[in-house]
Scaffold this active site. Structure first.
Site, PDB file in Angstrom:
ATOM      1  N   ARG B  50       0.851  -1.188   0.000  1.00 13.82           N
ATOM      2  CA  ARG B  50       0.000   0.000   0.000  1.00 13.82           C
ATOM      3  C   ARG B  50       0.883   1.233   0.000  1.00 13.82           C
ATOM      4  NH1 ARG B  50      -3.792  -1.885   4.898  1.00 13.82           N
ATOM      5  NH2 ARG B  50      -4.556  -3.814   3.984  1.00 13.82           N
ATOM      6  N   ASP B  52       2.220   4.971  -0.057  1.00  7.77           N
ATOM      7  CA  ASP B  52       1.717   6.209   0.545  1.00  7.77           C
ATOM      8  C   ASP B  52       1.437   7.282  -0.502  1.00  7.77           C
ATOM      9  OD1 ASP B  52       1.624   5.547   3.211  1.00  7.77           O
ATOM     10  OD2 ASP B  52       3.703   6.107   3.586  1.00  7.77           O
ATOM     11  N   ARG B 202      11.880   5.364   3.354  1.00  6.60           N
ATOM     12  CA  ARG B 202      12.110   6.816   3.406  1.00  6.60           C
ATOM     13  C   ARG B 202      12.892   7.208   4.659  1.00  6.60           C
ATOM     14  NH1 ARG B 202       6.216   9.110   2.657  1.00  6.60           N
ATOM     15  NH2 ARG B 202       7.277  11.022   3.334  1.00  6.60           N
TER      16      ARG B 202
END
Lengths: 255, 255
Positions: B50, B52, B202
């Site tokens: 999923r 972002d 990230r």
């Protein structure tokens, strides 16, 4: 007035081309407007190649005359600040002699043409490649391209509106390679010459695409060349895939 | 009902992420809407990861259940037709077993993170890279990344909202390379694991960037990891540079 050479990158899609035009956005106007924010007056800049509507540049070169002595890095930063949010970026600035001319001092132009051969629509490279739905035979295209290298009358591969004094040019290089991109394998055409005729790169790539697709024999490129007539050319490739990739000078101002 | 695996490429910028949400555009909704054009009813599809808001995919994998037996190529073409003009493209379709699940059958996820270190604003890759104004020391970042490879508690590199049952994961690969792109040299981070925590990539890239910039010693990455607390993490890198690059299955449905 100190003269500066500017190395410029831009997306072609939002512009009617490099050259300033009445009532249509141009890259030249965008940069001249940014210059006017630094030194308020009318600016006129010259570029090495007048790219057509929709054609991109990785390293267009232009020159401008300014009143102040600008630190090249600060000039680049200030221009980029005022160019936002347009997809135009000054990559480098360099002081040059008063008689240096971005167009007339240039000794070589390099173009890149990107083709994305796949069925699924481009997402990341949309508008930045010529997308075709079939595979291309690189070997056949190289065989066809071989006929175009050297000193020839390129009337077949020249737009009817081309203003060059002569259709005779020397094409120094056509390199065709497969390159792995973000969205899969692309075909890159790299062409190099002292100068090009109007639409010459797009006419050559469009013709070689026909060879790569199997619709033309490689030798048909030779016959098209010696025909010396526009009607003998293949379809002209769209501007989306075309990039002015570099300009060479006897003394590289950015070296 | 025949089940199909879909390999999907998309730009993240226009979407609030993969997952369907009330009142915000999502990639899932875009594909479900396209499916409803083929077989009118409510569709619910599942994806391997999923992503972002703002995160891209080169090869997200999802599965859907259809009533008709679709030829995979025609299904791809029909979905792409209905997805236009969104920057979402179905790259491949394949029939899979009824119990095949895009998320639960997956054995490995691969992510790519692109950094463009240059002063001049990105034009072609705008929104598709993390642009930083300084150079990065690749050797130092590799030294820092070495500490993260293997089986660890990644609490430091996990979003506070992460819903995973355990912060312990096995990171199989972090490869950092310099790659020549259209707009100059980029730094590419490639990470590979069976699964990732929320914001793990990230968080890791943002921390390694600090090492590459010289603000952190490479060994500080080790200390951040063993601290096992979110506050020890470097700044989280923006979504713009992140791509879900691939998903691996025991039996590749697209092979």
């Amino acid at each position: 007035m100190p003269r500066y050479a500017l190395k410029v990158e831009y997306q072609g899609a939002p512009f009617a081309g490099w050259q300033r035009q009445k009532d249509q956005p141009s890259v030249q106007e965008a940069i001249e407007t940014a210059l006017a924010r630094l030194e308020p007056r009318e600016h006129r800049i010259n570029a090495a190649g007048r790219t057509d509507a929709g054609v991109h540049a990785l390293a267009q070169v232009a020159h401008c005359d300014l009143m102040r002595d600008w630190d090249p890095f600060r000039l680049m930063e200030a221009l980029n600040h005022h160019l936002k949010p347009l997809p135009v970026a000054v990559l480098d600035c360099a002081p040059v002699a008063d008689d240096w001319h971005a167009r007339f001092s240039a000794r070589e132009r390099r173009y890149l043409f990107r083709v994305l051969p796949r069925r699924a629509p481009a997402t990341f490279a949309r508008g930045q490649v010529w997308q075709i739905g079939h595979a291309l035979d690189i070997g056949a295209m190289r065989e066809g391209a071989r006929h175009l290298i050297g000193h020839h009358d390129f009337t077949t591969f020249r737009a009817s509106i081309c203003q060059a004094a002569s259709p005779v040019k020397t094409l120094d290089e056509i390199t065709i390679t497969q390159v792995e991109g973000l969205s899969g394998a692309e075909i890159h055409f790299r062409l190099r010459a002292r100068s090009f005729l109007h639409n010459q790169v797009r006419s050559i790539v469009g013709t070689l695409e026909r060879v790569g697709a199997g619709a033309w024999e490689p030798d048909a490129v030779r016959r098209a060349l010696i025909a010396c007539e526009r009607a003998a050319c293949g379809p002209v490739a769209p501007p989306d895939g075309l990039y002015l990739a570099g300009v060479a000078y006897p003394d590289d101002p950015f070296a």
